[in-house]
Design a protein around this motif. Sequence first.
Motif, PDB file in Angstrom:
ATOM      1  N   UNK A  24       0.827  -1.199   0.000  1.00 34.68           N
ATOM      2  CA  UNK A  24       0.000   0.000   0.000  1.00 34.68           C
ATOM      3  C   UNK A  24       0.866   1.255   0.000  1.00 34.68           C
ATOM      4  N   UNK A  25       1.833   1.297   0.881  1.00 29.20           N
ATOM      5  CA  UNK A  25       2.689   2.478   0.959  1.00 29.20           C
ATOM      6  C   UNK A  25       4.110   2.106   0.561  1.00 29.20           C
ATOM      7  N   UNK A  26       4.463   2.443  -0.661  1.00 27.46           N
ATOM      8  CA  UNK A  26       5.789   2.122  -1.181  1.00 27.46           C
ATOM      9  C   UNK A  26       6.773   3.280  -1.012  1.00 27.46           C
ATOM     10  N   UNK A  27       6.459   4.212  -0.119  1.00 22.58           N
ATOM     11  CA  UNK A  27       7.306   5.397   0.054  1.00 22.58           C
ATOM     12  C   UNK A  27       8.781   5.056   0.270  1.00 22.58           C
ATOM     13  N   UNK A  28       9.135   4.148   1.181  1.00 19.41           N
ATOM     14  CA  UNK A  28      10.565   3.864   1.360  1.00 19.41           C
ATOM     15  C   UNK A  28      11.237   3.343   0.081  1.00 19.41           C
ATOM     16  N   UNK A  29      10.540   2.495  -0.645  1.00 21.76           N
ATOM     17  CA  UNK A  29      11.077   1.956  -1.896  1.00 21.76           C
ATOM     18  C   UNK A  29      11.229   3.075  -2.922  1.00 21.76           C
ATOM     19  N   UNK A  30      10.221   3.921  -3.032  1.00 18.99           N
ATOM     20  CA  UNK A  30      10.252   5.007  -4.013  1.00 18.99           C
ATOM     21  C   UNK A  30      11.312   6.051  -3.650  1.00 18.99           C
ATOM     22  N   UNK A  31      11.507   6.298  -2.374  1.00 14.26           N
ATOM     23  CA  UNK A  31      12.557   7.236  -1.971  1.00 14.26           C
ATOM     24  C   UNK A  31      13.929   6.687  -2.346  1.00 14.26           C
ATOM     25  N   UNK A  32      14.129   5.404  -2.154  1.00 14.06           N
ATOM     26  CA  UNK A  32      15.396   4.774  -2.542  1.00 14.06           C
ATOM     27  C   UNK A  32      15.573   4.826  -4.053  1.00 14.06           C
ATOM     28  N   UNK A  33      14.483   4.565  -4.781  1.00 14.88           N
ATOM     29  CA  UNK A  33      14.541   4.627  -6.248  1.00 14.88           C
ATOM     30  C   UNK A  33      14.921   6.039  -6.701  1.00 14.88           C
ATOM     31  N   UNK A  34      14.354   7.058  -6.069  1.00 20.42           N
ATOM     32  CA  UNK A  34      14.667   8.443  -6.428  1.00 20.42           C
ATOM     33  C   UNK A  34      16.135   8.757  -6.157  1.00 20.42           C
ATOM     34  N   UNK A  92       3.481   6.391  -4.475  1.00 19.14           N
ATOM     35  CA  UNK A  92       3.395   5.796  -5.808  1.00 19.14           C
ATOM     36  C   UNK A  92       4.210   6.537  -6.859  1.00 19.14           C
ATOM     37  N   UNK A  93       5.277   7.201  -6.438  1.00 21.88           N
ATOM     38  CA  UNK A  93       6.105   7.903  -7.415  1.00 21.88           C
ATOM     39  C   UNK A  93       7.546   8.031  -6.926  1.00 21.88           C
TER      40      UNK A  93
END
Length: 120
Positions: A24-34, A92-93
């Motif tokens: 549901x909350x992919x914030x940690x993954x997306x922050x790492x991706x960024x 989600x981004x």
Amino acid sequence: MVAIELEFDKDIVKQLEEMRRRSVDLTPVMQRAATLMQSDVFRHFQDERGERGDWKPLKPATSRWKAKHGWTKILQNTGRLRGSNYPSGGRDYAQILNDVSYAATHQFGTATIPQRDFLW
């Protein structure tokens, strides 16, 4: 109208619920991706190339002007453009933000300035 009803094994339902809960909350993954995207942008400046290949060389007059000022790298006179790429990630981004006024000019090009894609 056609109605289809499916029954799943309880273990499968549990696993699906757990997967949904985790995703549901992919914030940690997306922050790492960024952050990884930001590293890629720095590499573009270092290598003077983007995802589409090498940046177009400078015109001779521009090269001479830059040399007079002690600058040699494309898009890196002061380092402002290179140093203004900030990672941002949310649910989600994942994105790189750049607030330098001329960033889009170089990323996309104009009628007189060639495109040099330092982002993607």
